[in-house]
Design a protein around this motif. Structure first.
Motif, PDB file in Angstrom:
ATOM      1  N   ILE A  89       0.835  -1.205   0.000  1.00 45.58           N
ATOM      2  CA  ILE A  89       0.000   0.000   0.000  1.00 45.58           C
ATOM      3  C   ILE A  89       0.870   1.256   0.000  1.00 45.58           C
ATOM      4  N   ALA A  90       1.938   1.239   0.793  1.00 46.26           N
ATOM      5  CA  ALA A  90       2.845   2.389   0.847  1.00 46.26           C
ATOM      6  C   ALA A  90       3.442   2.673  -0.530  1.00 46.26           C
ATOM      7  N   VAL A  91       3.904   1.603  -1.196  1.00 44.84           N
ATOM      8  CA  VAL A  91       4.501   1.766  -2.528  1.00 44.84           C
ATOM      9  C   VAL A  91       3.463   2.290  -3.514  1.00 44.84           C
ATOM     10  N   ALA A  92       2.226   1.735  -3.447  1.00 45.31           N
ATOM     11  CA  ALA A  92       1.162   2.182  -4.352  1.00 45.31           C
ATOM     12  C   ALA A  92       0.857   3.662  -4.146  1.00 45.31           C
ATOM     13  N   ALA A  93       0.805   4.090  -2.882  1.00 44.78           N
ATOM     14  CA  ALA A  93       0.504   5.494  -2.580  1.00 44.78           C
ATOM     15  C   ALA A  93       1.615   6.418  -3.061  1.00 44.78           C
ATOM     16  N   ILE A  94       2.858   6.061  -2.797  1.00 46.33           N
ATOM     17  CA  ILE A  94       3.989   6.897  -3.234  1.00 46.33           C
ATOM     18  C   ILE A  94       4.042   6.956  -4.752  1.00 46.33           C
ATOM     19  N   LYS A  95       3.744   5.814  -5.399  1.00 46.11           N
ATOM     20  CA  LYS A  95       3.761   5.748  -6.866  1.00 46.11           C
ATOM     21  C   LYS A  95       2.724   6.676  -7.478  1.00 46.11           C
ATOM     22  N   GLN A  96       1.622   6.846  -6.790  1.00 43.14           N
ATOM     23  CA  GLN A  96       0.562   7.716  -7.296  1.00 43.14           C
ATOM     24  C   GLN A  96       0.780   9.179  -6.917  1.00 43.14           C
ATOM     25  N   GLY A  97       1.885   9.476  -6.242  1.00 40.57           N
ATOM     26  CA  GLY A  97       2.222  10.869  -5.975  1.00 40.57           C
ATOM     27  C   GLY A  97       2.083  11.316  -4.541  1.00 40.57           C
ATOM     28  N   ALA A  98       1.827  10.388  -3.582  1.00 41.96           N
ATOM     29  CA  ALA A  98       1.728  10.774  -2.173  1.00 41.96           C
ATOM     30  C   ALA A  98       3.061  11.304  -1.675  1.00 41.96           C
ATOM     31  N   TYR A  99       2.992  12.286  -0.764  1.00 41.11           N
ATOM     32  CA  TYR A  99       4.224  12.862  -0.207  1.00 41.11           C
ATOM     33  C   TYR A  99       4.875  11.886   0.772  1.00 41.11           C
ATOM     34  N   ASP A 100       4.041  11.251   1.619  1.00 39.64           N
ATOM     35  CA  ASP A 100       4.579  10.305   2.601  1.00 39.64           C
ATOM     36  C   ASP A 100       3.452   9.378   3.065  1.00 39.64           C
ATOM     37  N   PHE A 101       3.825   8.350   3.839  1.00 39.23           N
ATOM     38  CA  PHE A 101       2.888   7.322   4.290  1.00 39.23           C
ATOM     39  C   PHE A 101       3.144   7.063   5.776  1.00 39.23           C
ATOM     40  N   ILE A 102       2.071   7.116   6.588  1.00 41.85           N
ATOM     41  CA  ILE A 102       2.204   6.870   8.029  1.00 41.85           C
ATOM     42  C   ILE A 102       1.186   5.816   8.455  1.00 41.85           C
ATOM     43  N   GLU A 103       1.644   4.846   9.238  1.00 38.78           N
ATOM     44  CA  GLU A 103       0.756   3.776   9.716  1.00 38.78           C
ATOM     45  C   GLU A 103       0.068   4.180  11.017  1.00 38.78           C
ATOM     46  N   LYS A 104      -1.193   3.728  11.178  1.00 38.37           N
ATOM     47  CA  LYS A 104      -1.881   3.825  12.465  1.00 38.37           C
ATOM     48  C   LYS A 104      -1.503   2.593  13.311  1.00 38.37           C
ATOM     49  N   PRO A 105      -1.443   2.730  14.636  1.00 36.25           N
ATOM     50  CA  PRO A 105      -1.507   3.989  15.374  1.00 36.25           C
ATOM     51  C   PRO A 105      -0.219   4.783  15.167  1.00 36.25           C
ATOM     52  N   PHE A 106      -0.334   6.076  14.907  1.00 33.06           N
ATOM     53  CA  PHE A 106       0.830   6.876  14.577  1.00 33.06           C
ATOM     54  C   PHE A 106       1.322   7.641  15.800  1.00 33.06           C
ATOM     55  N   ASN A 107       2.595   7.980  15.733  1.00 33.69           N
ATOM     56  CA  ASN A 107       3.222   8.809  16.760  1.00 33.69           C
ATOM     57  C   ASN A 107       2.948  10.270  16.417  1.00 33.69           C
ATOM     58  N   ILE A 108       2.410  11.023  17.402  1.00 34.30           N
ATOM     59  CA  ILE A 108       2.026  12.410  17.146  1.00 34.30           C
ATOM     60  C   ILE A 108       3.233  13.236  16.685  1.00 34.30           C
ATOM     61  N   ASP A 109       4.369  13.059  17.343  1.00 36.48           N
ATOM     62  CA  ASP A 109       5.560  13.830  16.969  1.00 36.48           C
ATOM     63  C   ASP A 109       5.994  13.507  15.545  1.00 36.48           C
ATOM     64  N   GLN A 110       5.913  12.204  15.208  1.00 35.72           N
ATOM     65  CA  GLN A 110       6.276  11.813  13.840  1.00 35.72           C
ATOM     66  C   GLN A 110       5.318  12.440  12.831  1.00 35.72           C
ATOM     67  N   LEU A 111       4.012  12.432  13.149  1.00 36.29           N
ATOM     68  CA  LEU A 111       3.022  13.029  12.257  1.00 36.29           C
ATOM     69  C   LEU A 111       3.284  14.514  12.061  1.00 36.29           C
ATOM     70  N   LEU A 112       3.619  15.230  13.131  1.00 35.25           N
ATOM     71  CA  LEU A 112       3.874  16.673  13.028  1.00 35.25           C
ATOM     72  C   LEU A 112       5.117  16.975  12.189  1.00 35.25           C
ATOM     73  N   VAL A 113       6.133  16.133  12.337  1.00 31.36           N
ATOM     74  CA  VAL A 113       7.350  16.327  11.539  1.00 31.36           C
ATOM     75  C   VAL A 113       7.031  16.185  10.049  1.00 31.36           C
ATOM     76  N   VAL A 114       6.271  15.132   9.717  1.00 32.98           N
ATOM     77  CA  VAL A 114       5.908  14.903   8.313  1.00 32.98           C
ATOM     78  C   VAL A 114       5.055  16.058   7.786  1.00 32.98           C
ATOM     79  N   ILE A 115       4.099  16.535   8.593  1.00 36.79           N
ATOM     80  CA  ILE A 115       3.219  17.623   8.163  1.00 36.79           C
ATOM     81  C   ILE A 115       4.009  18.910   7.954  1.00 36.79           C
ATOM     82  N   ARG A 116       4.942  19.224   8.865  1.00 35.46           N
ATOM     83  CA  ARG A 116       5.748  20.444   8.700  1.00 35.46           C
ATOM     84  C   ARG A 116       6.560  20.385   7.405  1.00 35.46           C
TER      85      ARG A 116
END
Length: 470
Positions: A89-116
């Protein structure tokens, strides 16, 4: 712009992410299914999309929404989240142009870093687009001549429509500047202006350049047509477009959609098309190198851009404009033009048109010294005669800057000096060649202040010379 759209079918998750981002200073919007998500995106594309892969009770899943967003709003970064994440799924999403891929349950700090990082990428893309559309390419047109006013009148009439425009005119006359003027004064001014250099791309690579490419090795690479979505696509020297590509462009103009090279999905675009040519397209059609159907599609509003020789009155204004440009962009001296230099420029032959004038001004400023006026001596002394104008007399040097009487005397003096020296000071042979009686030639030489000698040839008499012409 810090607007983030969060799409997740779990209300608690989307509200949690929204609250966290609001605390960080972002503005958020929430959507629980694909219909709500697409309604929000169509109303106003966000600066960033956080998108769940699995959406219950939705017509589209996250990958479908991702494809649509990257097709219609390729500059919007998309961060994919999923509780069922795996490498496929990660490869499919990146292939279609996604910036990044995060799995649930996600780490809030990791999510904020990716969003910034994603928001910074979005900001840089927007700034880059603004810089591309800024004054690196001129949209200001300069002139006051009747030919110029006629051109502006035609350009102003087409700015508010979406009609296709065909600009014709000789090389260097300013066709691209005219195209950019149309764009800058249209309701698409905030959109991109993308130039396709039809003569500068190989036939083999043209379709990939125009339509973009999809592939497992390189992901999605948008082409120029996709980059021009919402704005203008400008086909520069369209006569050089390969025949095979012409038929595909014709189809794009009819359907407003196309398929990337190596892809299967249709890409929808909203474009205004402006084209230019220095060649006779009707002759190209007769020769079989240009498609008649495409010509009729492109040539809805034909506008002829005049050559520089058709608007000689504008040369002083254009030259002054280029001097100021060179001063601002290169730090070259901002020198004025002398009256003699202006007069000479207005008599020169300009096969390269406005582009040639700009290059000449730049060369004079680079090679010149000081900040004094630009004189006629600094300009080319041989303006050249274009092919087919063998019977035309070309003025050189400062001759073109003088009143008729002074110019005639200067020409006669120079002409006779040349002929006398050519015949070694022999007046009889000179008179015979120029078609004058010997006595008449003597009187003419005396009136022009020319002193002759069988040993020294001819020269201009100085004030202290009081000897009679021999």
């Amino acid at each position: 712009m810090s607007d983030i759209l969060i799409v997740d079918d779990e209300r608690d998750i989307r509200e949690l992410i929204g609250d966290i981002l609001e605390d960080e200073g972002y503005t958020t919007r929430l959507a629980g299914n694909s219909n709500e998500a697409m309604a929000e995106i169509n109303a106003e594309p966000p600066a960033l999309l956080i998108l769940d892969i699995w959406l219950k009770d939705s017509k589209m899943d996250g990958i479908d929404i991702l494809k649509t967003v990257k097709r219609d709003n390729p500059d919007v970064p998309v961060v994919i989240i999923s509780g069922h994440g795996n490498i496929e799924i990660a490869v499919a999403a990146i292939k279609q142009g996604a910036y990044d891929f995060i799995e649930k349950p996600f780490n809030i700090d990791q999510l904020l870093v990716v969003i910034r990082r994603a928001m910074e990428t979005s900001r840089l893309r927007r700034e880059n687009q603004k810089l591309k559309r800024k004054d690196s390419h001129p949209t200001e047109v300069i002139g006051e001549s009747a030919a110029f006013r006629g051109l502006i009148g035609q350009l102003d009439k087409v700015t508010k429509s979406n009609g296709r425009v065909m600009l014709s005119g000789p090389p260097g006359s300013g066709k691209e500047v005219a195209a950019r003027y149309i764009h800058a004064h249209s309701n698409r001014a905030a959109g991109p202006f993308i130039t396709v250099n039809c003569a500068g791309v190989s036939p083999e690579g043209m379709e990939e350049v125009l339509f973009g490419r999809e592939g497992s090795d390189r992901g999605v690479e948008p082409g120029l047509l996709e980059q021009a979505h919402g704005g203008v696509i400008y086909f520069d020297e369209v006569a050089d477009m390969p025949l095979g590509t012409q038929s595909k462009i014709l189809r794009v103009m009819v359907d407003q959609q196309f398929t990337r090279v190596g892809g299967a999905d249709k890409v929808r675009v909203d474009l205004r098309v402006i084209s230019s040519t220095a060649r006779n397209l009707e002759a190209e059609i007769a020769a079989g190198t240009f498609r008649q159907e495409l010509y009729h599609r492109l040539n809805v509003v034909p506008i002829a851009v005049p050559s520089l020789e058709e608007r000689r009155e504008d040369i002083p204004l254009l030259a002054a404009h280029f001097i100021e440009q060179c001063h601002k962009t290169q730090g070259l001296p901002q020198r004025a033009l002398s009256d003699e230099a202006v007069a000479l420029m207005q008599t020169m032959v300009w096969p390269g048109n406005v582009r040639q004038l700009k290059n000449l001004v730049e060369r004079v400023l680079i090679l010149g010294e000081g900040h004094d006026e630009i004189t006629a001596r600094e300009l080319p002394q041989d303006s050249g005669v274009p092919d087919g104008d063998e019977n035309r007399v070309v003025l050189s040097g400062t001759l073109a800057t003088l009143p008729l009487r002074e110019a005639r005397e200067a020409f006669e003096r120079e002409y006779l000096l040349t002929q006398i020296n050519r015949f070694g000071g022999n007046i009889s042979r000179t008179a015979s060649f120029v078609g004058m009686e010997r006595s008449a030639l003597h009187r003419k030489l005396k009136s022009l202040g020319v002193v002759t000698s069988s040993k020294a040839g001819a020269r201009i008499a100085h004030v202290e010379d009081d000897a009679e012409v021999e």
